[in-house]
Scaffold this motif. Sequence first.
Motif, PDB file in Angstrom:
ATOM      1  N   PRO A 204      26.451  91.696  59.267  1.00  0.00           N
ATOM      2  CA  PRO A 204      27.647  90.703  59.970  1.00  0.00           C
ATOM      3  C   PRO A 204      27.281  89.385  60.326  1.00  0.00           C
ATOM      4  O   PRO A 204      25.424  88.837  60.254  1.00  0.00           O
ATOM      5  N   PHE A 205      27.993  88.253  59.456  1.00  0.00           N
ATOM      6  CA  PHE A 205      27.869  87.579  59.763  1.00  0.00           C
ATOM      7  C   PHE A 205      28.904  87.107  61.800  1.00  0.00           C
ATOM      8  O   PHE A 205      29.355  87.433  62.209  1.00  0.00           O
ATOM      9  N   THR A 206      28.202  85.619  61.947  1.00  0.00           N
ATOM     10  CA  THR A 206      28.665  85.164  63.330  1.00  0.00           C
ATOM     11  C   THR A 206      29.583  83.675  62.816  1.00  0.00           C
ATOM     12  O   THR A 206      28.675  83.088  62.013  1.00  0.00           O
ATOM     13  N   GLY A 207      30.665  83.492  64.033  1.00  0.00           N
ATOM     14  CA  GLY A 207      30.606  81.897  64.081  1.00  0.00           C
ATOM     15  C   GLY A 207      30.270  81.056  65.373  1.00  0.00           C
ATOM     16  O   GLY A 207      29.474  81.664  65.987  1.00  0.00           O
ATOM     17  N   GLY A 208      31.482  80.671  66.343  1.00  0.00           N
ATOM     18  CA  GLY A 208      30.897  80.460  67.112  1.00  0.00           C
ATOM     19  C   GLY A 208      30.133  79.153  67.605  1.00  0.00           C
ATOM     20  O   GLY A 208      29.443  78.926  68.505  1.00  0.00           O
ATOM     21  N   HIS A 209      29.561  78.476  66.369  1.00  0.00           N
ATOM     22  CA  HIS A 209      29.289  77.672  66.724  1.00  0.00           C
ATOM     23  C   HIS A 209      27.391  78.103  66.516  1.00  0.00           C
ATOM     24  O   HIS A 209      26.707  76.973  66.543  1.00  0.00           O
ATOM     25  N   SER A 210      27.076  79.105  66.908  1.00  0.00           N
ATOM     26  CA  SER A 210      25.884  79.536  66.169  1.00  0.00           C
ATOM     27  C   SER A 210      25.052  79.518  67.763  1.00  0.00           C
ATOM     28  O   SER A 210      23.628  79.294  67.838  1.00  0.00           O
ATOM     29  N   ARG A 211      25.969  79.716  68.806  1.00  0.00           N
ATOM     30  CA  ARG A 211      25.106  79.481  70.188  1.00  0.00           C
ATOM     31  C   ARG A 211      24.387  80.160  70.235  1.00  0.00           C
ATOM     32  O   ARG A 211      23.184  80.099  70.924  1.00  0.00           O
ATOM     33  N   THR A 212      24.356  81.239  69.468  1.00  0.00           N
ATOM     34  CA  THR A 212      23.204  82.483  70.007  1.00  0.00           C
ATOM     35  C   THR A 212      22.089  82.882  69.081  1.00  0.00           C
ATOM     36  O   THR A 212      21.922  84.362  69.060  1.00  0.00           O
ATOM     37  N   PRO A 226      27.849  77.896  60.959  1.00  0.00           N
ATOM     38  CA  PRO A 226      27.760  76.997  61.766  1.00  0.00           C
ATOM     39  C   PRO A 226      29.159  75.543  61.886  1.00  0.00           C
ATOM     40  O   PRO A 226      29.086  75.723  60.394  1.00  0.00           O
ATOM     41  N   ALA A 227      29.375  74.578  62.703  1.00  0.00           N
ATOM     42  CA  ALA A 227      29.350  73.308  61.744  1.00  0.00           C
ATOM     43  C   ALA A 227      28.301  72.615  60.985  1.00  0.00           C
ATOM     44  O   ALA A 227      27.270  73.124  60.999  1.00  0.00           O
ATOM     45  N   ALA A 228      29.052  72.153  59.564  1.00  0.00           N
ATOM     46  CA  ALA A 228      28.202  71.493  58.733  1.00  0.00           C
ATOM     47  C   ALA A 228      27.264  70.096  59.585  1.00  0.00           C
ATOM     48  O   ALA A 228      26.454  69.852  58.652  1.00  0.00           O
ATOM     49  N   ALA A 229      27.959  69.422  60.428  1.00  0.00           N
ATOM     50  CA  ALA A 229      27.440  67.738  60.129  1.00  0.00           C
ATOM     51  C   ALA A 229      25.817  68.056  60.318  1.00  0.00           C
ATOM     52  O   ALA A 229      24.595  67.576  59.879  1.00  0.00           O
ATOM     53  N   TRP A 230      25.317  69.620  61.568  1.00  0.00           N
ATOM     54  CA  TRP A 230      23.825  69.307  62.089  1.00  0.00           C
ATOM     55  C   TRP A 230      23.402  70.791  61.624  1.00  0.00           C
ATOM     56  O   TRP A 230      22.438  71.900  62.220  1.00  0.00           O
ATOM     57  N   ALA A 249      11.731  78.536  65.866  1.00  0.00           N
ATOM     58  CA  ALA A 249      13.352  78.998  66.012  1.00  0.00           C
ATOM     59  C   ALA A 249      14.190  78.481  67.846  1.00  0.00           C
ATOM     60  O   ALA A 249      15.430  78.324  67.586  1.00  0.00           O
ATOM     61  N   LEU A 250      13.704  78.983  68.543  1.00  0.00           N
ATOM     62  CA  LEU A 250      14.571  78.275  69.914  1.00  0.00           C
ATOM     63  C   LEU A 250      14.235  76.881  69.852  1.00  0.00           C
ATOM     64  O   LEU A 250      15.681  76.593  71.100  1.00  0.00           O
ATOM     65  N   ASP A 251      13.534  76.102  69.498  1.00  0.00           N
ATOM     66  CA  ASP A 251      13.490  74.627  69.790  1.00  0.00           C
ATOM     67  C   ASP A 251      14.252  74.496  68.643  1.00  0.00           C
ATOM     68  O   ASP A 251      15.284  73.751  69.878  1.00  0.00           O
ATOM     69  N   LEU A 252      14.907  74.554  67.946  1.00  0.00           N
ATOM     70  CA  LEU A 252      15.483  73.666  66.856  1.00  0.00           C
ATOM     71  C   LEU A 252      17.037  74.249  67.498  1.00  0.00           C
ATOM     72  O   LEU A 252      18.343  73.269  67.231  1.00  0.00           O
ATOM     73  N   THR A 253      17.439  75.322  68.041  1.00  0.00           N
ATOM     74  CA  THR A 253      18.314  75.966  68.041  1.00  0.00           C
ATOM     75  C   THR A 253      19.017  75.552  69.693  1.00  0.00           C
ATOM     76  O   THR A 253      20.611  75.173  69.809  1.00  0.00           O
ATOM     77  N   GLY A 254      17.662  75.260  70.156  1.00  0.00           N
ATOM     78  CA  GLY A 254      18.332  74.285  71.430  1.00  0.00           C
ATOM     79  C   GLY A 254      19.183  72.963  71.464  1.00  0.00           C
ATOM     80  O   GLY A 254      19.494  72.065  71.736  1.00  0.00           O
ATOM     81  N   LYS A 255      18.436  72.199  70.192  1.00  0.00           N
ATOM     82  CA  LYS A 255      19.012  70.633  69.562  1.00  0.00           C
ATOM     83  C   LYS A 255      20.151  70.953  68.853  1.00  0.00           C
ATOM     84  O   LYS A 255      20.952  69.984  69.102  1.00  0.00           O
ATOM     85  N   ALA A 256      20.430  71.579  67.882  1.00  0.00           N
ATOM     86  CA  ALA A 256      21.562  71.980  67.591  1.00  0.00           C
ATOM     87  C   ALA A 256      22.930  72.358  68.457  1.00  0.00           C
ATOM     88  O   ALA A 256      23.952  71.980  68.527  1.00  0.00           O
ATOM     89  N   LEU A 257      22.615  72.875  70.056  1.00  0.00           N
ATOM     90  CA  LEU A 257      23.288  73.406  70.899  1.00  0.00           C
ATOM     91  C   LEU A 257      23.653  71.885  71.434  1.00  0.00           C
ATOM     92  O   LEU A 257      25.025  71.692  72.598  1.00  0.00           O
TER      93      LEU A 257
END
Length: 323
Positions: A204-212, A226-230, A249-257
């Motif tokens: 399983p892969f996901t989409g939805g901008h990798s929010r979670t 996710p989107a390519a730009a970031w 990983a949590l910190d970087l995901t927060g920045k991506a959000l």
Amino acid sequence: MLLDRRLFLRIAGAVAVPAFAAGAKPLRGIFPIMQTPYAPSGKLDLPILGKQVGFLEQCGVHGMVWPQLASEYYNLTHDERIAGAETILAAGKDVKPAIVIGVQAQTAGEAVEYARHATAHGANALIALPPRDESDWAKISVYYKAIGEASALPLFVQAVGKVTVQNIIDLAHAVPTLRYIKDEAGPVLARISEVKKKARELHPFTGGHSRTLVDEMMRGSEGSMPAAAWADLNAAAWDAFHSGDRDKALDLTGKALLCVLAAESYGLGAIKYVLHLRGIFPTYTVRQGRTHPAESSRTSPLDENAMSSIRAVYAHVKPYLRG
């Protein structure tokens, strides 16, 4: 249109290769959906499309995908899709990330043509949405079976709408190359767990901008698109998590959000504008035309206020970007 002898032999040889042969590029990790650049004339900008391949490799992604929903595939002509795929596959010949080509179409015949073309030109895998506006699962199954018979490459099914996990499990029994899911058809976290419980052979892969993203990885997700730009933020988060550094990983995901919020507020133009700020896209035009039913229409114009906000977010995350 008849194939010439050389192209026929390339396709035949590619189809004969086992889908999961030794030495194949891994299909795991962060696989951003590439954006489609347009020249000021409105034409597909092939040199910039090819440049995006090298940029994403520098971002540390594990693969890349084109053309899907965020690539505006539904507003590309047949010839543009063929030329774009050839450009990306040529640019990606010697890069480390895997190249996945989208082959969805309104008919199985056209999807098969895209699948054979991508196979002949060196794609590492294929991905396909169901035909637009088609909800009859029996017809959708026939469509995916045709794609699977046309190429031995690994196949992703992009699940949207009312497609159930059981639908995909049943389809995988009939299509041996179908071993990957990009799941956007329901509550993604629960569906990852369901796949892991019922069908360990599926990835399983996901989409939805990798929010979670972190929660997805904790549940055993094999990757995200996710989107390519970031995407470098997502790739760094993936690498950190799998190296044991969950806090990073949590910190970087927060920045991506922060970037995701801009995309959700202002649409594809926001994603392209970030690529423009990063020096990859000369323009950030979104082609006007058809829309896809899976797209959100609740976005605001990319006006000066929007661009000012996006620039502020970009300045904040820029120190953490790789590309």
